[in-house]
Design an enzyme around this catalytic site. Structure first.
Site, PDB file in Angstrom:
ATOM      1  N   TYR A 458       1.188  -0.840   0.395  1.00  0.00           N
ATOM      2  CA  TYR A 458      -0.036   0.061   0.261  1.00  0.00           C
ATOM      3  C   TYR A 458       1.285   1.443  -0.001  1.00  0.00           C
ATOM      4  O   TYR A 458       0.935   1.924  -1.260  1.00  0.00           O
ATOM      5  CB  TYR A 458      -0.892   0.192   1.314  1.00  0.00           C
ATOM      6  N   SER A 538      -6.230   0.721  -4.492  1.00  0.00           N
ATOM      7  CA  SER A 538      -6.537   1.773  -4.059  1.00  0.00           C
ATOM      8  C   SER A 538      -5.277   2.813  -3.985  1.00  0.00           C
ATOM      9  O   SER A 538      -4.458   2.823  -5.059  1.00  0.00           O
ATOM     10  CB  SER A 538      -7.392   2.428  -2.533  1.00  0.00           C
ATOM     11  N   HIS A 656     -16.146   0.809  -3.453  1.00  0.00           N
ATOM     12  CA  HIS A 656     -14.356   0.954  -3.254  1.00  0.00           C
ATOM     13  C   HIS A 656     -13.686  -0.182  -2.553  1.00  0.00           C
ATOM     14  O   HIS A 656     -13.181  -0.206  -1.918  1.00  0.00           O
ATOM     15  CB  HIS A 656     -13.992   2.035  -1.901  1.00  0.00           C
TER      16      HIS A 656
END
Length: 685
Positions: A458, A538, A656
């Site tokens: 991430y 994301s 999402h």
């Protein structure tokens, strides 16, 4: 394999001169609304038809689906919230698409179902969002999430009767729900009602309101707003049994201003306590007029301080100083007259106890190496709760007796797999600039040589990737693959310095860290030369897209999910404006050049052999709008990047990720893992 035949994607002439650079954007038309633009809807259907035909033919897909469904067939509890002698918690008994909300009447009482969102829609795509019980446990306010969107409708339930009241609060978003102490109503955050054509427009004018029960929303009282800074996010919370409503205002960073409302006063006038946004200020509770807070003011890895609201100008008084070494505070709570503080030490949790004056008071013995968190309980009561989990330990809820410093399982799951056959280890590797980066490896005990590997990352917004049990990932490991999780810079694993070393103009460090993880896996013989898949969602989708462009030779499969792919226009949609402190503004020349250099949509390198790419997104994602992925896929398919496929999988009635029904989550991950297995050589069966 034969060449892929992708759907035709129309190109339009969008050419802009920005800071002396020519930027083309031929797929900008895909930023429109599929619900009102038949061209976009047709494009989505054509892309899904191609990807569905490919994915359905993958030999491991059905195996992954069946195993994921089996691995998820166990009871999953959240830590209970105690109000008025009642215990509120969510529970999924195994195969339900959505967890349900239950109440237990007293510590030995029976569990009673309060809310079952599985009955809200035929496809179970509507989910229970935020929820909060009143102090006396008689009322429950809860958010309804429809089809994966970030918008919420808040409703209210009478707990005694199970009857839903007539109150309806619309257009709540990025909100908590905080009850007034007397249960007369609750505080929430909302945006103005958007026009239908502006649903993807930049979010502005976030405000905090109070809804009094039994009154229409039009009469809700405005408590706090920042009209002079419309892009700020304003969130209101109230600690257990707290006297104060605390209001955090932020431009999208972890740092925030702090305002406080004394709920014992008649006028409920917000009082600015911290005007600047140079540090975090997280309220844990109050002791009389003294607020107790976590802060990064004077402490990169957080410390505990107090602010006395009886003072005209409260100044921080240190209670627990910043820890020595690299330990960073990750969680804290006032429980039973003690301060319990959870620290991350090399991404593993330690929970330390302190007296309210800061004197050390021992540690909480945890059941193993992993993640403890979610500390919950009344600040004056002996009973508290927390959860513990790790990559090989399913989430268990513990009841904790503060005075005796003793924890025992309150809800301990029995999972349908022998976790003794799973091995977890932590390694450290050197990044490009010599920085040591942690890496977790999860594999079957009998897999001792090089094996196809799924590398996850991430690296953004100060978010830490902590060890958590995930049956969807275990399905990959069960088939003989390795799961690798890299704690790259941009996250919060070592505090603010670690975060800042991977944001804005330093973001390349995060990419370098991830690339170095891939190189380490191969150099150490953990991963074979042609056996590496990468995944991120994301901000992690951005990560995967960026490193794929920079080092396409290093990866065999790439799985960017709901990613931020157009770094020159991300701030034009919904909450994207909140990310500018993280990424920098495309309207500023210095940031523009940096963003253009790594933007996945703009930095594709024709003529090089790319890995197989499966881009995943959802039509109702109003956080990272799907246009990011649409444009990126169109650009990938338009140029020569080799013969491996470049596909889009676009989910319907999903957003999402939050609130996605279990059957859709299983189908999504089965497709991703089967795709990765095909291109890394993982034998599934």
């Amino acid at each position: 394999m034969p060449d892929m035949h992708y759907p035709e994607t129309a190109r339009i002439d969008v050419i802009e001169e920005r800071f002396g650079r020519t930027v083309t954007d031929p797929y900008r038309w895909l930023e429109g609304d599929a619900g009102s633009d038949p061209r976009i809807l047709a494009w989505i259907e054509a892309q899904n038809a191609v990807s569905a035909a490919y994915l359905e033919a993958l030999p491991g897909r059905d195996v992954f689906r069946e195993r994921m469904a089996a691995l998820l067939d166990y009871e999953r509890y959240t830590a209970p919230v105690k109000r008025g002698g009642r215990y509120f918690f969510t529970l999924n008994r195994g195969r339900a698409n959505q967890p349900s909300l239950f109440v237990r009447e007293g510590s030995e009482g029976l569990d009673r179902l309060l809310i079952d969102p599985n009955a809200w829609s035929d496809d179970s795509a509507d989910a229970l969002g935020e929820w909060s019980a009143s102090d006396d446990g008689r009322l429950l306010a809860f958010g309804v999430q429809v089809g994966g969107t970030d918008w919420r409708t808040i409703r209210v339930l009478d707990v005694d009767s199970g009857r839903e009241l007539e109150d309806r609060v619309e257009w709540a978003r990025f909100t908590q729900i905080a009850w007034a102490p007397d249960g007369s109503g609750f505080f929430y955050s909302r945006y103005p009602r958007p026009e239908p054509e502006a649903m993807n427009a930049p979010a502005a004018d976030h405000a905090i309101c109070f809804h009094r029960l039994g009154t229409p929303q039009e009469e809700d009282r405005l408590i706090f707003a920042t009209p002079d800074r419309p892009a700020l996010l304003n969130i209101a919370g109230r600690a257990d049994a707290g006297r104060y409503l605390h209001i955090s205002s932020t431009p999208g960073t972890n740092e925030s201003a702090l305002a406080v409302v004394d709920l014992e006063a008649e006028d409920w006038t917000p009082r600015t306590v911290v005007a600047g946004m140079e540090a975090e200020w997280l309220v844990l509770g109050n002791v009389g007029t003294r607020l107790v807070l976590l802060t990064t003011e004077g402490a990169e890895r957080r410390r505990v301080v107090s602010l006395d609201m009886a003072e005209a100008e409260p100044t921080p008084v240190e209670i627990v100083p910043e820890a020595a070494g690299q330990a960073v505070v990750n969680d804290a709570a006032i429980l039973g007259g003690r301060l319990l503080v959870g620290y991350l030490v090399d991404v593993k949790t330690e929970v330390r106890r302190f007296r309210m004056d800061g004197r050390p008071d021992g540690v909480v013995t945890l059941p193993g190496i992993g993640t403890a968190g979610g500390l919950r309980g009344h600040p004056a009561e002996n009973e508290a709760f927390f959860v513990f989990t790790s990559y090989d330990r399913p989430t268990t809820v513990y009841r904790y007796e503060v005075a005796a410093n003793r924890a025992e399982p309150w809800a301990e799951p029995v999972v349908p797999i022998d976790l003794g056959a799973i091995v977890v280890e932590q390694r450290f590797y050197s990044s490009k600039d010599g920085t040591k980066v942690p890496l977790f490896l999860v594999r079957r005990r009998d897999v001792t040589g090089a094996a196809p590997t799924l590398l996850y990352g991430y690296g953004g917004f100060g978010i830490s990737l902590i060890p958590v049990y995930n049956p969807l990932q275990i399905a990959w490991v069960e088939q003989g693959g390795v799961l690798a999780v890299a704690n790259i810079r941009g996250g919060g694993e070592y505090g603010r310095a670690w975060h800042r070393a991977g944001r804005r103009e330093m973001r390349q460090n995060a990419f370098d860290d991830f690339i170095a993880a891939a190189e380490f896996l191969k150099a150490e013989g953990i991963t074979p030369p042609d056996g590496l898949a990468i995944q991120g969602e994301s901000g992690g989708g951005l990560l995967v897209g960026a490193v794929t462009n920079q080092r396409p030779d290093l990866f065999n499969a790439a799985l960017p999910g709901v990613g931020v792919m157009d770094m020159l226009r991300y701030d034009q949609f919904t909450g994207g404006v909140l990310w500018m402190p993280e990424f920098g503004s495309p309207a500023e020349e210095a940031h523009f050049a940096n963003l253009l250099g790594y933007s996945p949509y703009h930095a594709i390198r024709p003529g090089r052999d790319y890995p197989a790419i499966l881009v995943t997104t959802a039509d109702a994602d109003d956080r990272v709008v799907p246009a990011h992925s649409f444009k990126y896929v169109a650009a990938l398919q338009a140029v020569d990047l080799g013969r491996r496929p470049r596909l889009a999988r676009i989910e319907t009635r999903a957003g999402h990720g939050g609130g996605m029904p279990l059957d859709k989550a299983i189908a999504l991950h089965a497709d991703m893992w089967a795709f990765a297995a095909r291109w890394t050589g993982l034998a599934v069966g």
